[in-house]
Write a protein that holds these residues in place. Sequence first.
Motif, mmCIF file in Angstrom:
data_model
loop_
_atom_site.group_PDB
_atom_site.id
_atom_site.type_symbol
_atom_site.label_atom_id
_atom_site.label_comp_id
_atom_site.label_asym_id
_atom_site.label_seq_id
_atom_site.Cartn_x
_atom_site.Cartn_y
_atom_site.Cartn_z
ATOM 1 N N PRO A 1 35.996 52.106 55.210
ATOM 2 C CA PRO A 1 35.445 50.784 55.557
ATOM 3 C C PRO A 1 34.185 50.433 54.757
ATOM 4 C CG PRO A 1 36.025 51.981 57.545
ATOM 5 C CD PRO A 1 36.150 52.950 56.413
ATOM 6 N N ILE A 2 33.318 51.422 54.554
ATOM 7 C CA ILE A 2 32.099 51.156 53.774
ATOM 8 C C ILE A 2 32.450 50.796 52.341
ATOM 9 C CG2 ILE A 2 30.037 52.228 52.777
ATOM 10 C CD1 ILE A 2 29.693 53.722 55.408
ATOM 11 N N MET A 3 33.424 51.489 51.762
ATOM 12 C CA MET A 3 33.854 51.184 50.394
ATOM 13 C C MET A 3 34.462 49.781 50.321
ATOM 14 S SD MET A 3 32.856 53.582 48.542
ATOM 15 C CE MET A 3 33.645 53.017 47.031
ATOM 16 N N MET A 4 35.172 49.371 51.379
ATOM 17 C CA MET A 4 35.713 48.011 51.424
ATOM 18 C C MET A 4 34.583 46.984 51.365
ATOM 19 S SD MET A 4 38.782 48.180 54.267
ATOM 20 C CE MET A 4 38.909 46.379 54.346
ATOM 21 N N TYR B 1 33.948 44.290 48.294
ATOM 22 C CA TYR B 1 34.101 42.844 48.459
ATOM 23 C C TYR B 1 32.778 42.089 48.426
ATOM 24 C CZ TYR B 1 38.983 43.710 49.330
ATOM 25 O OH TYR B 1 40.283 44.085 49.188
ATOM 26 N N THR B 2 31.674 42.760 48.777
ATOM 27 C CA THR B 2 30.380 42.077 48.662
ATOM 28 C C THR B 2 29.921 41.981 47.212
ATOM 29 O OG1 THR B 2 29.270 44.187 49.099
ATOM 30 C CG2 THR B 2 29.563 42.674 50.968
ATOM 31 N N SER B 3 30.392 42.921 46.374
ATOM 32 C CA SER B 3 29.998 42.896 44.958
ATOM 33 C C SER B 3 31.154 42.466 44.057
ATOM 34 C CB SER B 3 29.510 44.284 44.535
ATOM 35 O OG SER B 3 30.539 45.246 44.696
ATOM 36 N N ALA B 4 32.204 41.914 44.671
ATOM 37 C CA ALA B 4 33.394 41.548 43.901
ATOM 38 C C ALA B 4 33.085 40.455 42.885
ATOM 39 C CB ALA B 4 34.505 41.085 44.844
ATOM 40 N N LYS B 5 33.369 40.744 41.627
ATOM 41 C CA LYS B 5 33.207 39.748 40.556
ATOM 42 C C LYS B 5 34.471 39.745 39.707
ATOM 43 C CE LYS B 5 28.154 40.042 40.432
ATOM 44 N NZ LYS B 5 26.967 40.380 39.615
ATOM 45 N N ASP B 6 34.433 40.541 38.656
ATOM 46 C CA ASP B 6 35.584 40.579 37.765
ATOM 47 C C ASP B 6 36.595 41.642 38.169
ATOM 48 O OD1 ASP B 6 34.392 38.601 36.241
ATOM 49 O OD2 ASP B 6 33.320 40.059 34.993
ATOM 50 N N ASN B 7 36.147 42.601 38.996
ATOM 51 C CA ASN B 7 37.046 43.711 39.329
ATOM 52 C C ASN B 7 38.061 43.347 40.408
ATOM 53 O OD1 ASN B 7 34.826 43.507 41.082
ATOM 54 N ND2 ASN B 7 35.169 45.574 41.869
ATOM 55 N N LEU B 8 37.764 42.325 41.225
ATOM 56 C CA LEU B 8 38.684 41.902 42.272
ATOM 57 C C LEU B 8 38.807 40.387 42.281
ATOM 58 C CD1 LEU B 8 37.611 44.116 45.317
ATOM 59 C CD2 LEU B 8 39.752 44.290 44.071
ATOM 60 N N VAL B 9 40.033 39.910 42.447
ATOM 61 C CA VAL B 9 40.261 38.473 42.566
ATOM 62 C C VAL B 9 40.183 38.124 44.045
ATOM 63 C CG1 VAL B 9 41.849 36.587 42.116
ATOM 64 C CG2 VAL B 9 41.738 38.529 40.536
ATOM 65 N N THR B 10 39.113 37.424 44.439
ATOM 66 C CA THR B 10 38.907 37.112 45.850
ATOM 67 C C THR B 10 38.456 35.668 46.026
ATOM 68 O OG1 THR B 10 36.582 37.770 45.823
ATOM 69 C CG2 THR B 10 38.186 39.492 46.300
ATOM 70 N N THR B 11 38.470 35.242 47.268
ATOM 71 C CA THR B 11 37.882 33.947 47.654
ATOM 72 C C THR B 11 36.885 34.227 48.769
ATOM 73 O OG1 THR B 11 39.508 33.508 49.379
ATOM 74 C CG2 THR B 11 40.072 32.807 47.137
ATOM 75 N N VAL B 12 36.099 33.235 49.119
ATOM 76 C CA VAL B 12 35.150 33.404 50.224
ATOM 77 C C VAL B 12 35.903 33.731 51.512
ATOM 78 C CG1 VAL B 12 33.436 32.237 51.658
ATOM 79 C CG2 VAL B 12 33.445 31.877 49.179
ATOM 80 N N PHE B 13 37.046 33.070 51.713
ATOM 81 C CA PHE B 13 37.855 33.295 52.913
ATOM 82 C C PHE B 13 38.382 34.732 52.963
ATOM 83 C CE2 PHE B 13 42.140 33.182 54.884
ATOM 84 C CZ PHE B 13 41.751 32.896 56.186
ATOM 85 N N SER B 14 38.962 35.191 51.846
ATOM 86 C CA SER B 14 39.540 36.535 51.831
ATOM 87 C C SER B 14 38.471 37.611 51.955
ATOM 88 C CB SER B 14 40.359 36.748 50.554
ATOM 89 O OG SER B 14 39.530 36.697 49.409
ATOM 90 N N ARG B 15 37.307 37.385 51.302
ATOM 91 C CA ARG B 15 36.216 38.358 51.408
ATOM 92 C C ARG B 15 35.705 38.436 52.841
ATOM 93 N NH1 ARG B 15 34.388 36.127 46.529
ATOM 94 N NH2 ARG B 15 32.753 34.946 47.596
ATOM 95 N N THR B 16 35.610 37.284 53.499
ATOM 96 C CA THR B 16 35.140 37.254 54.885
ATOM 97 C C THR B 16 36.065 38.052 55.791
ATOM 98 O OG1 THR B 16 34.139 35.073 54.559
ATOM 99 C CG2 THR B 16 34.560 35.763 56.832
ATOM 100 N N ILE B 17 37.365 37.867 55.606
ATOM 101 C CA ILE B 17 38.349 38.612 56.408
ATOM 102 C C ILE B 17 38.216 40.111 56.150
ATOM 103 C CG2 ILE B 17 40.799 39.081 56.724
ATOM 104 C CD1 ILE B 17 41.323 36.141 56.223
#
Length: 275
Positions: free
Chosen positions: A54-57, A61-77
């Motif tokens: 969970p900590i790694m998650m 996602y809090t530092s997601a930039k180029d390594n993960l394709v995310t949105t504000v909605f998906s990061r929040t979830i």
Amino acid sequence: MKKIEDYVSNISFEEAYVKIDRNKIDYLIKGDSNAKFPIRIKKIGFLAISLFMPIMMILSYTSAKDNLVTTVFSRTIAITTATSLILISLFSYFKSRHFLKNYGYKEFIYSSLKILFLSYICGSIGTVDSNYIIHLVTIIIYVPTCLYLCYIVEKNMLIEYINLTFGKEYKTNKILSLLVKMAGIIMILGLVIVHLYRINKSWIDKDSINDSINGLGVSMTLIVIAGAFFMIIISLLPTYISFKADLRIQNKLVIKYSEEFREMYGYYKEEWYGE
């Protein structure tokens, strides 16, 4: 588990005393006398393991930039899910501060393994791709299903232990017993396959596997159903590995007849209650 509580309440002290001797109570309190590490240290180790994913998650996602394709909605979830798992793990840790210390430790191990499994399942929940919503809905359905299955399997195992140990004839579900055994078989087969794979990776050919499946005329629907069934069985691995029905029932009986057991086996109050 109201039904289990009712079954335990029907077990008299005389019946419990015959089956729970001094050695079993010592094990519930102190654990293995030959253990290299104290229970407190081992609990902290398992807490660290259960918190790792969970900590790694959250970090991902809090530092997601180029390594993960995310949105504000998906990061929040994803972050909300990971935070929930962390809170559950911490709750399990503090709840395990039981006067029967080794029992609390064993229950905490079981909780940690379930959290670790669910963390792995939810690990990519915030990653956005073309099928993101499908993945999200699948996880939302799968996780409660896993938890409910574990619950009813635990209940069935507890009833089986009561029947076997105290000569009762309460109704059990043979299918649930079979599912737990299948989980063990799958785990063993998985270890064998991994070992063979490490020895020689060339035996796995994705193209030939796909050709074989197509040649057998297996439809995608059947593959999906088989895969879903397989994943449901896999969710029982933590239960198969670390759920101790005997310790849970013994714990309930020792708590129910706490003073009777303490006086019968000559424990001091300070030793018994940790005062």
